[in-house]
Enzyme design. Structure first.
Site, PDB file in Angstrom:
ATOM      1  N   LYS A  69      57.544  80.269   6.047  1.00  0.00           N
ATOM      2  CA  LYS A  69      58.810  80.007   5.344  1.00  0.00           C
ATOM      3  C   LYS A  69      59.692  79.002   6.075  1.00  0.00           C
ATOM      4  O   LYS A  69      60.479  78.295   5.474  1.00  0.00           O
ATOM      5  CB  LYS A  69      59.586  81.320   5.157  1.00  0.00           C
ATOM      6  CG  LYS A  69      59.924  82.018   6.462  1.00  0.00           C
ATOM      7  CD  LYS A  69      60.667  83.303   6.247  1.00  0.00           C
ATOM      8  CE  LYS A  69      59.794  84.452   5.815  1.00  0.00           C
ATOM      9  NZ  LYS A  69      58.814  84.941   6.808  1.00  0.00           N
ATOM     10  N   HIS A 197      62.123  92.760  12.842  1.00  0.00           N
ATOM     11  CA  HIS A 197      62.659  91.419  13.087  1.00  0.00           C
ATOM     12  C   HIS A 197      64.063  91.601  13.648  1.00  0.00           C
ATOM     13  O   HIS A 197      64.873  92.300  13.043  1.00  0.00           O
ATOM     14  CB  HIS A 197      62.679  90.595  11.799  1.00  0.00           C
ATOM     15  CG  HIS A 197      62.807  89.117  12.049  1.00  0.00           C
ATOM     16  ND1 HIS A 197      63.876  88.577  12.730  1.00  0.00           N
ATOM     17  CD2 HIS A 197      61.996  88.077  11.730  1.00  0.00           C
ATOM     18  CE1 HIS A 197      63.715  87.258  12.817  1.00  0.00           C
ATOM     19  NE2 HIS A 197      62.582  86.925  12.224  1.00  0.00           N
ATOM     20  N   GLU A 274      55.999  86.925  14.713  1.00  0.00           N
ATOM     21  CA  GLU A 274      56.107  86.006  13.565  1.00  0.00           C
ATOM     22  C   GLU A 274      57.112  84.891  13.861  1.00  0.00           C
ATOM     23  O   GLU A 274      58.124  84.760  13.168  1.00  0.00           O
ATOM     24  CB  GLU A 274      56.580  86.787  12.327  1.00  0.00           C
ATOM     25  CG  GLU A 274      55.661  87.909  11.897  1.00  0.00           C
ATOM     26  CD  GLU A 274      56.341  88.863  10.896  1.00  0.00           C
ATOM     27  OE1 GLU A 274      57.512  88.654  10.533  1.00  0.00           O
ATOM     28  OE2 GLU A 274      55.692  89.826  10.511  1.00  0.00           O
TER      29      GLU A 274
HETATM   30  C1  LIG Z   1      59.776  88.539   8.040  1.00  0.00           C
HETATM   31  C2  LIG Z   1      60.143  87.332   8.828  1.00  0.00           C
HETATM   32  N1  LIG Z   1      59.351  86.985   9.856  1.00  0.00           N
HETATM   33  C3  LIG Z   1      59.606  85.897  10.604  1.00  0.00           C
HETATM   34  C4  LIG Z   1      60.686  85.083  10.332  1.00  0.00           C
HETATM   35  C5  LIG Z   1      60.900  83.879  11.189  1.00  0.00           C
HETATM   36  O1  LIG Z   1      61.994  84.056  12.015  1.00  0.00           O
HETATM   37  P1  LIG Z   1      62.392  82.985  13.113  1.00  0.00           P
HETATM   38  O2  LIG Z   1      62.440  81.668  12.449  1.00  0.00           O
HETATM   39  O3  LIG Z   1      63.712  83.458  13.607  1.00  0.00           O
HETATM   40  O4  LIG Z   1      61.364  83.054  14.185  1.00  0.00           O
HETATM   41  C6  LIG Z   1      61.570  85.423   9.289  1.00  0.00           C
HETATM   42  C7  LIG Z   1      62.743  84.615   9.015  1.00  0.00           C
HETATM   43  O5  LIG Z   1      63.512  84.844   8.109  1.00  0.00           O
HETATM   44  C8  LIG Z   1      61.279  86.576   8.505  1.00  0.00           C
HETATM   45  O6  LIG Z   1      62.047  86.939   7.476  1.00  0.00           O
END
Ligand SMILES: Cc1ncc(COP(=O)(O)O)c(C=O)c1O
Length: 455
Positions: A69, A197, A274
């Site tokens: 994402k 998270h 993640e």
């Molecule tokens: C379920 C989940 N995992 C991982 C991420 C990635 O987080 P980050 O960019 O802070 O590492 C997000 C970000 O919204 C998320 O919703």
């Protein structure tokens, strides 16, 4: 710079001694000959590689599953796939992107606790088994739509100090975790682990420690109910550049001992994360062009009469990317951005109070409310660094403004490292597949060859 066009992604080789900034310079020079001064990105895939090597060094027990994402560019996904990373996908389309570069389903976690039924069925049909949940409704949906799911219970964290909070929307409390595990058992579902998270842009590493300890509690709860959980997923939240207050290494210094305490090496639990922002933020530099400018003279009062400096005016610069485009990160990701100047100012150059605006007709489209810049002209360039996370992935073409082109680059040294990395991974894959075959022969089970991918 030699262009290399592979079937999977296009990038240009960066010759020895050159860096991303030189390519920005080159593109700007090329544009000086024409009226075409569209905003553009330079994205250094070698920076993604460096981040991966740093991850392996600093968090050796944790396998990264890149959060698509954050930036779903094919080049980023292919680079990380070739480095052996896994992927966190939030939707059918993200699963399609990742699988289209040859990633096996076992390297994907469908990490969205609230999924559309048709997309759960898609995951099932395409072999994606690991998926998160945090409610009873989700358990029932999965029980009906996915025969072979391996469920991961997402628990809430205290993310009150994170820049972007996520536990306001997702995550079961410890109390409801027991009920959910009991319900999953009744439905005959396989719960293989726990995820959390800490919020994106974590500012307090203690949140990880507490969440890891909470996860241990849920593992123990699961064991009481007959679950033998084997997966801990510590989510994202890691910084994407080194200009943040809390450094990646400082977070790791909290995570590693917490893992050793609650999930020691020999406990049989696989640990994944993640990370999104961590991998891509610093790889991208955005260059925008000044397309319009306004000088607002201050109304003079008697006491101002002798004022001849920078204080008699404010400058408004209008550039060709804004909050409906790459700078959506200001609205959605709480980002604060500041430009660097393409043309270095002279040591004695006068600076003015300025604001910077995007190209659309909306008054909301403001990139910087107040900053200090020299008197620049239409056609001049401003650069924004660390623009790889939550920028291109969510930008629109509102008002007909097109998204900037992205020029991908990688140094030959980084490419060499990637090739060696791939070689080692493929050796490992062949060796492990040989071992698996041997084991399975003994068990008289048929196995299929593991898939590989190439650049
Ligand atoms: C379920 C989940 N995992 C991982 C991420 C990635 O987080 P980050 O960019 O802070 O590492 C997000 C970000 O919204 C998320 O919703």
């Amino acid at each position: 710079m030699t262009s290399l066009t592979g079937s999977d992604f296009d990038f240009a080789f960066l010759e020895e001694g050159f860096c991303a900034r030189d390519i920005v310079e080159q593109k700007i020079n090329e544009s000086s000959l024409s009226d075409d001064k569209d905003a553009f990105y330079v994205a250094d895939l070698g920076d993604v590689l460096k981040k991966h090597l740093r991850w392996l060094r600093v968090l050796p027990r944790i396998t990264p599953f890149y959060a698509v994402k954050c930036n779903d560019s094919r080049a980023v996904v292919t680079t990380l796939a070739s480095l052996g990373a896994g992927f966190d996908c939030a939707s059918k389309t993200e699963i399609q992107i990742v699988q289209s570069v040859g990633v096996e389903p076992s390297r994907i976690i469908y990490a969205n606790p609230c999924k559309q039924v048709s997309q759960i069925k898609y995951a099932s049909a395409h072999g994606v088994q690991m998926m998160t949940f945090d409610s009873e409704v989700e358990l029932m949906k999965v029980a009906r739509s996915h025969e072979n799911s391996k469920l991961v219970l997402r628990i809430a964290t205290d993310d009150s100090k994170a820049v972007c909070r996520l536990s306001v929307k997702f995550g079961a409390t410890l109390k409801s975790s027991r009920l959910l595990l009991e319900r999953a058992k009744e439905l005959g579902l396989d719960v293989i682990g726990v995820s959390f998270h800490v919020g994106s842009g974590c500012t307090d590493p203690e949140t990880y420690r507490q969440a890891i300890s909470d996860a241990r509690y849920v593992f123990d709860m699961g064991a009481e109910l007959g679950y033998d959980m084997t997966l801990l997923d510590i989510g994202g939240g890691f910084p994407g550049s080194d200009d943040t207050k809390l450094k990646f290494e400082e977070i790791a210094a909290v995570i590693n001992p917490a893992l050793d305490k609650y999930f020691p090496v020999d406990c049989g639990v696989r640990i994944i994360a993640e990370p999104g922002r961590y991998y891509v933020a610093s790889a991208y530099t955005l260059a925008v062009n000044i397309i319009a400018k306004k000088v607002i003279m201050k109304e003079q009062s008697a006491s101002d009469e002798e004022e001849d400096g920078a204080n008699d005016r404010t400058l408004m610069y209008y550039v060709n990317d804004g909050v409906y485009g790459s700078f959506n990160c200001i609205l959605y990701d709480h980002a604060h951005v500041l430009p660097t100047l393409h043309k270095k100012p002279k040591p004695d150059e006068r600076m003015y109070p300025c604001s910077i605006w995007g190209p659309t007709c909306d008054g909301l489209d403001r990139i910087v409310e107040q900053c200090s810049l020299p008197d620049m002209q239409m056609g001049d360039w401003l650069l924004f660094e660390n623009m790889g996370a939550y920028t291109v992935a969510a930008s629109s073409t509102f008002n007909g403004f097109q998204k900037p082109d992205i020029h991908y680059i990688m140094s030959r040294t980084a490419w060499g490292h990637m090739m060696r990395f791939q070689f080692v991974l493929s050796l490992w894959s062949v060796t492990s597949s040989w071992c698996i075959k041997k084991i399975c022969k003994v068990a008289k089970t048929k196995v299929s060859n593991p898939k590989r991918y190439s650049l």
